[in-house]
Scaffold this motif. Structure first.
Motif, PDB file in Angstrom:
ATOM      1  N   ARG A  76       0.840  -1.194   0.000  1.00 42.69           N
ATOM      2  CA  ARG A  76       0.000   0.000   0.000  1.00 42.69           C
ATOM      3  C   ARG A  76       0.877   1.245   0.000  1.00 42.69           C
ATOM      4  NH1 ARG A  76      -5.367  -1.471   1.515  1.00 42.69           N
ATOM      5  NH2 ARG A  76      -5.452  -3.651   2.196  1.00 42.69           N
ATOM      6  N   SER A  77       0.354   2.332  -0.509  1.00 40.41           N
ATOM      7  CA  SER A  77       1.126   3.571  -0.583  1.00 40.41           C
ATOM      8  C   SER A  77       1.346   4.150   0.796  1.00 40.41           C
ATOM      9  CB  SER A  77       0.389   4.593  -1.453  1.00 40.41           C
ATOM     10  OG  SER A  77      -0.776   5.054  -0.792  1.00 40.41           O
ATOM     11  N   HIS A  80      -1.764   5.861   2.093  1.00 43.49           N
ATOM     12  CA  HIS A  80      -2.808   4.925   2.514  1.00 43.49           C
ATOM     13  C   HIS A  80      -2.502   4.383   3.911  1.00 43.49           C
ATOM     14  CE1 HIS A  80      -5.561   1.311   1.302  1.00 43.49           C
ATOM     15  NE2 HIS A  80      -6.062   2.037   2.280  1.00 43.49           N
ATOM     16  N   ALA A 191      -6.203  10.602   3.013  1.00 45.50           N
ATOM     17  CA  ALA A 191      -7.088   9.955   2.038  1.00 45.50           C
ATOM     18  C   ALA A 191      -7.218  10.788   0.769  1.00 45.50           C
ATOM     19  CB  ALA A 191      -8.461   9.721   2.664  1.00 45.50           C
ATOM     20  N   ARG A 194      -4.006  10.336  -1.642  1.00 41.58           N
ATOM     21  CA  ARG A 194      -3.555   8.996  -2.037  1.00 41.58           C
ATOM     22  C   ARG A 194      -3.284   8.886  -3.523  1.00 41.58           C
ATOM     23  NH1 ARG A 194      -7.382   4.349  -0.228  1.00 41.58           N
ATOM     24  NH2 ARG A 194      -6.035   3.310  -1.760  1.00 41.58           N
ATOM     25  N   ASN A 195      -4.128   9.469  -4.332  1.00 36.74           N
ATOM     26  CA  ASN A 195      -3.964   9.339  -5.787  1.00 36.74           C
ATOM     27  C   ASN A 195      -2.872  10.225  -6.349  1.00 36.74           C
ATOM     28  OD1 ASN A 195      -6.064   7.495  -5.899  1.00 36.74           O
ATOM     29  ND2 ASN A 195      -7.610   9.098  -6.158  1.00 36.74           N
TER      30      ASN A 195
END
Length: 428
Positions: A76-77, A80, A191, A194-195
């Protein structure tokens, strides 16, 4: 400000800074409230023991989470991981004031809720610093790490003072309610980014350039070996292992200090003043560290340990309170370079693909050391008193610094680069 400007202008950090600042303030408040609420809820004849257990419970389970949750969380990043940690802390810290205000909070329930809130702490810390390496070039790691340290230490200036006011106006449970709200803000902040927290283009090209056989190595590894890949990578690199050992013992020997401070003071407001004095020195030191992009990382780390230990010694001399405050401010100044310098060493020596696993493994080890020291410090405070405990910690930390100096002089560490082929098991 110049060394921090490229960090602040980064689109990911620009979105995170408000949440990080608010959450850091909550952490500064909880530093006072956790021990003070334990003093109020615990049986009077066992106060020292329960203060130690409560403080340990707020961090120690992170080591368990780093091991048991490695499989679902690996890959996971950084954003995240940090978001999950903040969300978990929101839920369980928020439950404490609800129980307290309903009259249902016992010392056992209090300690259990603190423990549950800390289950993802190692992954959350790894996520923050992995994000630094993911979105910034290596030349900005020192100022970025220093900026995170500035936020953390600045919270010990304003946070304890605000906590003292809230305790005086309401109670310690209200402080933890406010801390839960700040973690909710932080969870939303992570959150939302994240992208946007992708690896820099240079790292993607490097990974794509690896031979196909090396990229397939991870898939062939047994799950048990992948789970321990972060610790294995640290063991294979003598520089990382040496720094891990130094950090473990430094935090272990520091562990009794948070137990001694509430008993060293005479009121919640005085506890707040002591933490604030330390925070003022730490903020000054962290800001100065960020202005040193070519800081010699190893000398800074070892010198920080040695100076911090020596500056704890005057706290056992029964000096006036203003002298204690000045001593703690200087101790904070000495402490400040250590988090930035030690984390920068890890980021520079570890390939980007291995960094989340390596930092989570580092966090799992270090999240044990301070609580373990806290648990050992609780009976020490009970038996010898807070002032003697602070002096004992100072002597032990100073000796650790001298040992590190000797090791550094007589057993030079290798200069070779981290072997990415051997570390391929870290890759997600």
């Amino acid at each position: 400000m110049p060394p921090y400007w490229p960090v602040v202008r980064n689109r990911v950090f620009a979105r995170l800074l408000p949440g990080l600042a608010v959450s850091a303030l909550g952490d500064g408040m909880s530093a006072v409230a956790i021990g003070w609420l334990a003093l109020q809820v615990a049986p009077h004849h066992q106060r020292g023991l329960w203060v130690g257990l409560a403080i340990a419970a707020y961090t120690l389970p992170g080591a368990l989470g780093a091991v048991l949750l490695a499989r679902p969380l690996r890959g996971r990043s950084g954003a995240h991981l940090a978001a999950l940690d903040a969300a978990l802390r929101t839920v369980f810290l928020g439950a404490i004031p609800l129980l307290a205000w309903s009259g249902a909070l016992t010392i056992g329930r209090y300690t259990a809720l603190l423990a549950c809130s800390a289950l993802l702490s190692a992954w959350g810390s790894a996520g923050r610093y992995t994000l630094v390496a993911q979105v910034l070039p290596s030349e900005l790691h020192v100022p970025a790490n220093a900026l995170l340290t500035v936020l953390t230490e600045a919270s010990t200036v304003a946070g304890p003072m605000l906590a003292g006011l809230l305790i005086a106006w309401f109670d310690a449970a209200a402080v933890l309610a406010a801390d839960a709200v700040t973690f909710a803000v932080l969870a939303v902040s992570f959150a939302l980014v994240r992208n946007h927290a992708a690896l820099p283009e240079r790292e993607r090209r490097n990974h794509a350039a690896l031979p196909e056989r090396e990229r397939r190595t991870h898939a062939a590894l047994p799950e048990r070996e992948r789970r321990s890949a972060g610790l294995a990578a640290i063991r294979r690199d003598r520089r990382l292992f040496a720094l891990m050992a130094l950090s473990f013992w430094f935090f272990l020997l520091f562990g009794p200090v948070p137990v001694a401070v509430p008993l060293f003071a005479n009121s919640a407001q005085e506890v707040a003043l002591l933490y604030t004095a330390f925070g003022v020195g730490a903020v000054i030191g962290a800001v100065a560290t960020g202005h040193l992009p070519h800081l010699p990382l190893w000398p800074a780390s070892i010198g920080s340990v040695l100076a911090f230990g020596l500056l704890l010694l005057p706290l056992g001399l029964s000096l006036p309170r203003w002298a204690d405050l000045l001593t703690l401010a200087l101790a904070g100044l000495a402490w400040a370079p250590y988090p930035t310098a030690s984390m920068s060493i890890f980021q520079r020596l570890t390939p980007a693909a291995c960094l989340p696993s390596v930092l989570a493994a580092r966090g799992a080890v270090l999240v044990v050391s301070t609580p373990l020291g806290t648990l050992l410090g609780a009976p020490l405070v009970q038996a010898t008193g807070p002032a003697a405990t602070l002096v004992t910690c100072g002597v032990a930390i100073a000796v650790l610094g001298l040992v590190a100096v000797g090791v550094r002089l007589f057993r030079p560490l290798p200069r070779a680069r981290f072997d990415e082929r051997k570390a391929s098991g870290c890759t997600p």
